[in-house]
Structures are given as structure tokens and as C-alpha cells.
Design a protein around this motif. Structure first.
Motif, PDB file in Angstrom:
ATOM      1  N   ALA A 237       0.870  -1.176   0.000  1.00  0.00           N
ATOM      2  CA  ALA A 237       0.000   0.000   0.000  1.00  0.00           C
ATOM      3  C   ALA A 237       0.903   1.219   0.000  1.00  0.00           C
ATOM      4  CB  ALA A 237      -0.908   0.011   1.224  1.00  0.00           C
ATOM      5  N   SER A 238       0.470   2.268  -0.673  1.00  0.00           N
ATOM      6  CA  SER A 238       1.248   3.508  -0.729  1.00  0.00           C
ATOM      7  C   SER A 238       0.321   4.669  -0.406  1.00  0.00           C
ATOM      8  CB  SER A 238       1.864   3.683  -2.116  1.00  0.00           C
ATOM      9  OG  SER A 238       2.507   4.936  -2.212  1.00  0.00           O
TER      10      SER A 238
ATOM     11  N   THR B 173      -6.841  -4.536  11.968  1.00  0.00           N
ATOM     12  CA  THR B 173      -7.037  -5.970  12.192  1.00  0.00           C
ATOM     13  C   THR B 173      -7.919  -6.501  11.071  1.00  0.00           C
ATOM     14  OG1 THR B 173      -6.914  -5.694  14.600  1.00  0.00           O
ATOM     15  CG2 THR B 173      -7.923  -7.718  13.779  1.00  0.00           C
ATOM     16  N   ALA B 174      -7.404  -7.439  10.336  1.00  0.00           N
ATOM     17  CA  ALA B 174      -8.151  -8.001   9.208  1.00  0.00           C
ATOM     18  C   ALA B 174      -8.603  -9.418   9.537  1.00  0.00           C
ATOM     19  CB  ALA B 174      -7.290  -7.999   7.955  1.00  0.00           C
TER      20      ALA B 174
ATOM     21  N   LEU C 258      -5.148  -5.468   2.880  1.00  0.00           N
ATOM     22  CA  LEU C 258      -5.195  -4.282   2.012  1.00  0.00           C
ATOM     23  C   LEU C 258      -6.631  -3.789   1.825  1.00  0.00           C
ATOM     24  CD1 LEU C 258      -2.589  -5.190  -0.772  1.00  0.00           C
ATOM     25  CD2 LEU C 258      -2.330  -3.494   1.055  1.00  0.00           C
ATOM     26  N   GLN C 259      -7.578  -4.731   1.750  1.00  0.00           N
ATOM     27  CA  GLN C 259      -8.976  -4.330   1.603  1.00  0.00           C
ATOM     28  C   GLN C 259      -9.446  -3.569   2.834  1.00  0.00           C
ATOM     29  OE1 GLN C 259     -10.933  -4.652  -1.290  1.00  0.00           O
ATOM     30  NE2 GLN C 259     -12.069  -3.180  -0.043  1.00  0.00           N
TER      31      GLN C 259
ATOM     32  N   PHE D  60      -3.173   4.075  -2.568  1.00  0.00           N
ATOM     33  CA  PHE D  60      -3.131   3.105  -3.664  1.00  0.00           C
ATOM     34  C   PHE D  60      -2.588   1.808  -3.095  1.00  0.00           C
ATOM     35  CE2 PHE D  60      -0.846   0.957  -7.107  1.00  0.00           C
ATOM     36  CZ  PHE D  60      -1.765   1.019  -8.145  1.00  0.00           C
ATOM     37  N   THR D  61      -3.106   0.679  -3.611  1.00  0.00           N
ATOM     38  CA  THR D  61      -2.566  -0.613  -3.195  1.00  0.00           C
ATOM     39  C   THR D  61      -2.220  -1.421  -4.447  1.00  0.00           C
ATOM     40  OG1 THR D  61      -4.598  -1.930  -3.200  1.00  0.00           O
ATOM     41  CG2 THR D  61      -4.174  -0.582  -1.234  1.00  0.00           C
ATOM     42  N   SER D  62      -1.496  -2.506  -4.246  1.00  0.00           N
ATOM     43  CA  SER D  62      -1.091  -3.338  -5.387  1.00  0.00           C
ATOM     44  C   SER D  62      -2.273  -3.992  -6.081  1.00  0.00           C
ATOM     45  CB  SER D  62      -0.106  -4.412  -4.915  1.00  0.00           C
ATOM     46  OG  SER D  62      -0.620  -5.109  -3.794  1.00  0.00           O
ATOM     47  N   MET D  63      -3.429  -4.056  -5.411  1.00  0.00           N
ATOM     48  CA  MET D  63      -4.597  -4.666  -6.062  1.00  0.00           C
ATOM     49  C   MET D  63      -5.620  -3.619  -6.516  1.00  0.00           C
ATOM     50  SD  MET D  63      -6.564  -6.401  -2.828  1.00  0.00           S
ATOM     51  CE  MET D  63      -7.492  -5.424  -1.637  1.00  0.00           C
TER      52      MET D  63
END
Length: 838
Positions: A98-99, A128-129, A224-225, A244-247
Motif C-alpha cells: 500500500a502507498s 485488524t483483518a 489491504l482491503q 493506492f494498493t497493489s490490487m
């Protein structure tokens, strides 16, 4: 010889269509039922739609088997990634990350702004995911460096205390907290102001990264979600945060398809409405409202059947295909208008089978030329290296083929059944028999609603349509005057001049933000990245591929000379990381002799044991150094991505040492290196094939050259105006240039064929006759295509708006060529007429 071949081919085609048309007229119900059954059967392929959706950006929007993909395979096999110790510059892929970019109009390094940054950083790290009933923290999925999560340089320097900014003297672009450790700050803070000592006083933006382990991508994406959900609701007062994230790119890209599906119903409603209005007659018998509606239905059947067939054949369905039904609708309706126009010129007193025979004989060559050219333009482009273009062209080409078959079967049968109704003088709505003349004593309302079936008793054909009358009586004669021709030629020269100017401004490559919807959060991130972090490019890997005698001083000096040449490039700032330089310094400091293979390797093993990060840069197999890599810090602002990539590769090829350059971003940059010549190759081959078809089917080879001229002229215009409208040449606009080929042939072929087939002695009379017969059908076809895509102008997706914009250009310029430029130019060539066989 060519004209002989032309006649030999044209005549049998017309005869075959004449017999087939008569057969359809005799047995219309067969040709209504069979296409419906076929459509229902093939439509079952849509069951597999979700399984065959293929929207991977790297796979579909970058060149298949591109050079960077081959290089990536080499680096993955030679320098495999490890989760710990983690290194950003050593990633062979984009990674899982994530950026966040924080920007501030005043100073991002103020205490208030930094407190906000540290607060949000704490919230992110505290996420916490949950996945598969399992809860996990950032520390469970983060990429590790020396046993702790990979951290952010700026926050480490401040020790997560905003007040410490007053006590730390940060230099830019390199900050060295100790003699042995220097940090590159170019991609961390931006728009920096420094004092005379090079100490940072203020900055406008700061970037934070959160890298996760790639070994468990599923857990990483779940985390990331959660981050996306958190940041979509975060509030800030001093700073503005974009993320922004890689997905993200893939997720947001897939939303584009969903944004356009709701427009299908509107499009078909508009198409049916337009078709009915354009075929509307105030005669209650000759009204073609039902025929027009069934023509649109025929096109819908073609889309259902073709897509279903290809899905049954496991052909991938890419997002670009979702725009093709809008286009197919316009093309299918175009042929429908040609057939209706031919039907209206037949003798009403003939039987329906005879009228159908005449209709098919008249329309055969026109609709065959347009279908062949459109289909081949798409199929020839299937060899394109972009998956998105391949998929679109295969689906669109197949759909046009089905349009053709359904037009001459299903729609032809509907025309025949409508002919039976007209022959019995039945009302278009109630199917009740009505009188041709108004009975005495009947009201005006009765005359409007309950009377019909009139026709021209002199010619035996239907009454002339008002628009056909306009082209015959007003537009045609006006266009063929000397002054009109002079004005048309002047307009054409201006058109060419503007087009050439625009063509010279054309940019190449797709902007990745354009793959997302306009309101997507990643658009804001891309804008922030372009504003604040565009100067410093990626750390590019430079691999020495193969065994190399590093211990030989002369060979090492030669390698050093090559590296120096890299640093002379405008796009390279410096050599950022080098295991070889570090080892040389280590050997010098320890007084080690590294001038022989044995001593070099002995001391190298000792050195790498103490430097595990650099150990990742040397591949030692069976006691041989089979490959190693260094890193170059690039600068993008001084060069475009295309120039940077080409200059790095050329410099690598020019070195006597076997060198290879790579960065994950090169996968996307590869498009810049191929898009230009691939487009030129696609257009050239397609144009050559279109010319060959025209030479075979248009009864005069010289006039067939006008078709090739129209293709070149329309493509030049579309490309030039495309550039002036800020649309770059990429895989999306390339699709539209392929469309340009098909449409430019459609418009010019109809007029050219009718012109050369005319028996009139005077060229001006032949132009008027061609415009009388085909001016309105061409105008109908152009408008129907615009109606087919107009709803895409309201789309929030760049992909679909681009399709609309370029189709508008294609149709506008194609129409201008079809009813203005080509007719005028044909009058300058009086010898351009149908060649007869003897």
C-alpha cells in the motif's frame, strides 16, 4: 485482366444473391425460425461468461511475450525473491503493498501536518483483518527486515514524534544519519526547499509504503482491503491523503465493465427509435416501422449468437469487448438501411419473391464489400500483441459476420413478410386491409389513419422518400457545381493540414489511471504521484548475465567503463547500489588480494556472509558466479518512459559485457516501444487487403483505388484529431483505428460502386445518381452508428468515452468522404466507369 476478374466475380455473386433472395421470398418462415433457434442455442454460451472474463491488466494491456516479460522471467529464476531480509529495490514484481501520499499546501514537515501523518500511520498499522474466521494484524503479514516490519524512512528518522522535526537536520536528496548509512529521500519527500547547507526547511508531500509478504498473498489482500475501507472514510484537516494498493488498479479497472452494462438498454431503445423514425412513412401501408425494429433485433441476435459461440469455444472475454455491441449495432443497422433502400426501388407490382430477388441482387455487392472489409479489418488485427485488441477484434469480427448472415436470412425474411402485407394493402399496425384512395365522404382523420398503399404508377416503385428527393433534386446538383467543388477541395486541404499537424503531436502509451473510473480514488493518487514524485524514477536492475571474470582487473575496468556510460545517460542519476563496489572497498579496507579467481571467491563468500542484503545480488551456482546485479537510480523528468527504456537497453547492448536491464515498471513501459510500429503494421496490412477486395468487387480498378485513398485519408484525420483531443495512441485507441478502416471502406465503397455501375454518360449525372440511391442510406448508417455509441459519452470510464470520441471522428470524416469528398473527386476522373466484359 483485373477488370475481367472483377466481372467474373461480381456477376456470379449478384446471380447467387438473386436466387437466394427469391428463395427467401418463397419461404420466409424458414429463415425467421432457423436464426431464432440458432441464437437461442448459441446464447447458452453466456453461462460461461464469468469464468472467461479476462481483465488482468498486465496480460491484456501490455504486449504478450514483451521483452520486459522475458527479462522478468530471467530475474525471477536467477534472483528469486525472499521475504526476509526484505528489499524494495530487489522486487521482481510490483509486490504486495500500500502507498500513501500526504500533501500539504504549506509544509508537510510542520508539526501539525506530521502529527496527522503519524496518527494515520498508527491507524494503518493497527488494522485488524479477518480471513477465513482468522484475525491477523499488520505485523503478521508485513515484509520483514532484520526481524521487524519494513518501516518508513521519514517516520523512523523522527522516531514517530512530530516535535523531533526541530532537532533533526535532514539533507536532500541523500540523508546520511551515520557514516555508514545513507538514505535516498527523493521518493520519500517532494517539492523540497533547502537552506545553503542543503538542510530541508519545508516540503509539500511525503510518501509512505507498507509492503507485505508475497508468500501469503491472500492474507495480504484481505489486509489491504481493510486499509482501503479505512482510508476511504479517514478525515484530515491539515493534509490531503491519497492512497493506492497493489490490487487497486485491477479492482478499479474491473468496475469499468459494470459502469457500462446499464447503458445497453438505453442504447437499444435509442437505436430502435432512430430506425423507426428514419424509416417512418406517412403511408399506412408503406410504413417500415416493424421492419426497422426487427432490423435492430436482428443485430441483437448477431451479438448474442457470436458472443455465445466464442464463449462456448473458451475465447477470453476482455473488458474492451463490452464496447463492441454498441458498435455492432450501428454496423448491422447500416446494412439494414441498404437493403430497405434497395427494396423501395423494386417494382411494387412484382411478386414478393421477384422483389426479393431484385433487392438482393441490388444490395449484394454493397453489403458484401462492407462485411468483408469490416470482418477482415478485425480478423487481421487478431495478430496484434495486445490481448485487449485481440479479444475485441475476434469478438467484433465474428459479430459482424453473424450480422451479415442474419441480415440476409432473418431480416430478409422479415422484409419478405412485410412485402406480403404491403402486397395485400394491409395496415402496418392492425394488418387490416385498407383502401389506397380516400372513399368519398370520409373525414381527414380517416385519411390519415386508414388509407395507404400509394406508389408511383409511372415507375412502379414506392413514392420517393423526402430525403432521397433532397439528395436527387438539391444536394447532388449543388455538389456538382464548379464553386461547390472548389469549396469541397479547399475544405479537404484544410482537413489534411490540420490532420497532419495533429498527427505530429501524437503521444504514445496508455496512462494507467485511465483504466479506472473517473471518480476512483486511484485517479487522485496518480495525480498526486505525477505532481510530487515524477522526477525520481525507479531503481533499475542491471544484471551481468553469465559467467564473468570479475577478478581480472582489465575485465573489471571494462565493466566499470560500461557502468560509467550508463551514468552519462540523461535518464540515469547514479549507480545507487553495487555489490561489486562494496566488495572492492571491503577488500581494500581489509588488505585482501582479489586478483585471482580463488582469492576473489574466498573473500567474496566472507563478504557476503556479513552482508545478507547484497548476497541477494549474486547468484553462485556450483562455485561459479553465473550472474550478478547492480542498481541504477533513474530520473524520469529528464526523459520519457519510452526514451529511458530504449536508451538503457541500447546502452546495455552496446557493452561488450552481457548486460540486461529490468524493473517491474518496464512491463508497462514496453507498450511505448511497440505501439507505434504495431499500429502502422496493422493499418498497412489491413489497407492492402481492403484494396485487394475493392479491386476484385468494384467493377473498375482505378476507382477501387479511391477506396484505399479514403482509408488512408480517414485514418490520417482520425489520428490527427485524436491527438488534438489529447487521446494517446494506445491499445484502446488502436482498436478504434481498426474500426476506422472498416467504416472508411463502408462509406467510400457504396458510393464508388454505385458511381462506376451507373450507365449515365456524364460524370456529374453519375454522382447525382449515386447520391440519390445511397446518400440517405449512408446518412442513416452514420447516424445509426452515432446513436449506437452516443450513450458511451456519458460513461465514467475513459475506455468507453474514448470509443465514443473516436467513433464520432470516424463517422464524421467517413461521412464527409462518402457524400462530399469522394463524389467530387470522382467527377475529376471521367474514365471511372464500369468496365464491360466482351
Amino acid at each position: 485482366m483485373v477488370s475481367y476478374i472483377t466481372g467474373c466475380i461480381e456477376k456470379p455473386i449478384r446471380m447467387c444473391f438473386e436466387h437466394f433472395g427469391k428463395f427467401v421470398g418463397l419461404h420466409p418462415w424458414w429463415f425467421v425460425t432457423l436464426p431464432l433457434v440458432v441464437s437461442a442455442g448459441l446464447g447458452g454460451g453466456f453461462y460461461f461468461l464469468n469464468d472467461l472474463k479476462s481483465n488482468d491488466i498486465v496480460e491484456q494491456f501490455t504486449p504478450k511475450n514483451g521483452r520486459a516479460k522475458v527479462e522478468r522471467r530471467f530475474f525471477q529464476e536467477t534472483f528469486p525473491q525472499i521475504d526476509s531480509p526484505f528489499s524494495i529495490i530487489r522486487l521482481n514484481t510490483d509486490g504486495v503493498f500500500a502507498s500513501l501520499i500526504f500533501s500539504c499546501q504549506t509544509n508537510i514537515l510542520s508539526v501539525a501536518a506530521l502529527e496527522e501523518v503519524i496518527r494515520i500511520d498508527g491507524q494503518v498499522r493497527g488494522i485488524t483483518a479477518t480471513y477465513d474466521a482468522q484475525q491477523f494484524l499488520f505485523s503478521d503479514v508485513c515484509a520483514n527486515l532484520n526481524g521487524t516490519c519494513n518501516s518508513n524512512v521519514m517516520l523512523d528518522v523522527l522516531n514517530y514524534n512530530a516535535s523531533n522535526i526541530h532537532f533533526v537536520n535532514i539533507t536532500y536528496p541523500e540523508y546520511c544519519p551515520s557514516e555508514f548509512k545513507c538514505l535516498h529521500m527523493g521518493n520519500v519527500i517532494s517539492k523540497v526547499e533547502v537552506d545553503h547547507n542543503g538542510v530541508v526547511r519545508s516540503a509539500k508531500a511525503m510518501r509512505l509504503f507498507y509492503y507485505l509478504k508475497e508468500s501469503n498473498k491472500t492474507l495480504g489482500e484481505a489486509w489491504l482491503q481493510e486499509l482501503i475501507d479505512l482510508l476511504s472514510n479517514v478525515t484530515t484537516s491539515v493534509t490531503e491523503v491519497s492512497y493506492f494498493t497493489s490490487m487497486s488498479r485491477q479492482q478499479e479497472f474491473e468496475k469499468s465493465t459494470q459502469s457500462v452494462t446499464e447503458l445497453f438498454a438505453i442504447t437499444y431503445f435509442l437505436a430502435i427509435s432512430f430506425s423507426i423514425i428514419s424509416c417512418l412513412r406517412f403511408d399506412n401501408v408503406r410504413n417500415k416501422a416493424w421492419v426497422a425494429s426487427l432490423g435492430v433485433f436482428s443485430t441483437a441476435q448477431a451479438v448474442l449468437s457470436s458472443f455465445g459461440l466464442l464463449l462456448l469455444m473458451n475465447v477470453p472475454f476482455v473488458i474492451t469487448v463490452a464496447s463492441s455491441p454498441f458498435l455492432i449495432l450501428g454496423i448491422g443497422i447500416d446494412d439494414m438501411f441498404i437493403m430497405i433502400s434497395s427494396w423501395q426501388r423494386t417494382n411494387i407490382q412484382d411478386t414478393v419473391p421477384d422483389r426479393m430477388a431484385d433487392t438482393y441482387r441490388e444490395a449484394a455487392i454493397s453489403i458484401t464489400i462492407t462485411t468483408l472489409t469490416d470482418v477482415l479489418a478485425f480478423y487481421l488485427s487478431y495478430g496484434n500483441p495486445f490481448g485487449s485488441v485481440q479479444s475485441f477484434c475476434f469478438y467484433a469480427g465474428t459479430a459482424i459476420l453473424f450480422c451479415y448472415f442474419y441480415n440476409i436470412t432473418f431480416f430478409g425474411a422479415c422484409l419478405a413478410l412485410n412485402g406480403r402485407r404491403e402486397g395485400a394493402n394491409r395496415h402496418w399496425l392492425t394488418c387490416m386491409k385498407i383502401p389506397e384512395e380516400v372513399p368519398p365522404g370520409r373525414s381527414k382523420a380517416y385519411a390519415v389513419c386508414c388509407v395507404g398503399g400509394s406508389y408511383n404508377h409511372d415507375t412502379g416503385t414506392e413514392e420517393e422518400h423526402p430525403m432521397t428527393l433532397f439528395f436527387r433534386k438539391y444536394y447532388g446538383p449543388f455538389l456538382t457545381t464548379v464553386w461547390s467543388k472548389a469549396i469541397v477541395v479547399f475544405i479537404y486541404l484544410v482537413y489534411i493540414a490540420v490532420s497532419v499537424y495533429g498527427f505530429l503531436q501524437l503521444k504514445e502509451g496508455i496512462d494507467l489511471k485511465n483504466l479506472a473510473l473517473d471518480k476512483s480514488y486511484i485517479v487522485q493518487y496518480y495525480e498526486a504521484e505525477k505532481t510530487y514524485f515524477h522526477y525520481h524514477g525507479p531503481n533499475v536492475m542491471l544484471a551481468i548475465n553469465g559467467t564473468f571474470p570479475y577478478w581480472e582487473t582489465n575485465e573489471r575496468n571494462q565493466l566499470e567503463s560500461c557502468i560509467m556510460k550508463f551514468q552519462e545517460l540523461n535518464s540515469v542519476k547514479n549507480l545507487s547500489t553495487s555489490w561489486l563496489h562494496s566488495f572492492e572497498k571491503y577488500a581494500e579496507d581489509h588488505g585482501n588480494n582479489i586478483s585471482t579467481e580463488a582469492t576473489f571467491k574466498t573473500h567474496l563468500y566472507q563478504f557476503l556472509d556479513h552482508h545478507p542484503m547484497l548476497k541477494q545480488d549474486v547468484n553462485i551456482t556450483n562455485n561459479d558466479i553465473v550472474a550478478s546485479r547492480l542498481f541504477l537510480q533513474t530520473i524520469v523528468q529528464n526523459s520519457t518512459e519510452k526514451n529511458m527504456l530504449n536508451s538503457l537497453r541500447k546502452r546495455a547492448e552496446s557493452c561488450p559485457c552481457p548486460l540486461l536491464v529490468y524493473h517491474p515498471a518496464f512491463i508497462y513501459h514496453d507498450q511505448y516501444t511497440v505501439i507505434g510500429h504495431i499500429t502502422l503494421q496493422t493499418v498497412t496490412v489491413a489497407t492492402a487487403v481492403m484494396l485487394a477486395i475493392s479491386l476484385v468487387l468494384i467493377p473498375n480498378p482505378l476507382c477501387a483505388l479511391w477506396v484505399a485513398f479514403a482509408i488512408a485519408s480517414v485514418i490520417l484525420g482520425v489520428t490527427g484529431f485524436m491527438a488534438l483531443l489529447n487521446i494517446s495512441l494506445d491499445s484502446i485507441s488502436m482498436i478504434n483505428l481498426v474500426i476506422s478502416i472498416g467504416f472508411s471502406v463502408d462509406f467510400s465503397a457504396h458510393i464508388s460502386y454505385t458511381f462506376v455501375s451507373s450507365t449515365k454518360p456524364d460524370v456529374n449525372e453519375r454522382v447525382v445518381e449515386a447520391l440519390t440511391h445511397l446518400g440517405y442510406p449512408i446518412l442513416q448508417g452514420a447516424l445509426s452508428t452515432i446513436v449506437g455509441v452516443v450513450v458511451l459519452s456519458a460513461s465514467s470510464s475513459y475506455i468507453f468515452r474514448t470509443l465514443f470520441t473516436i467513433v464520432m471522428l470516424v463517422i464524421t470524416f467517413g461521412l464527409l468522404h462518402g457524400i462530399a469528398f469522394i463524389p467530387v473527386f470522382l467527377t475529376f476522373f471521367g474514365f471511372c466507369h464500369k468496365l464491360q466484359l466482351h
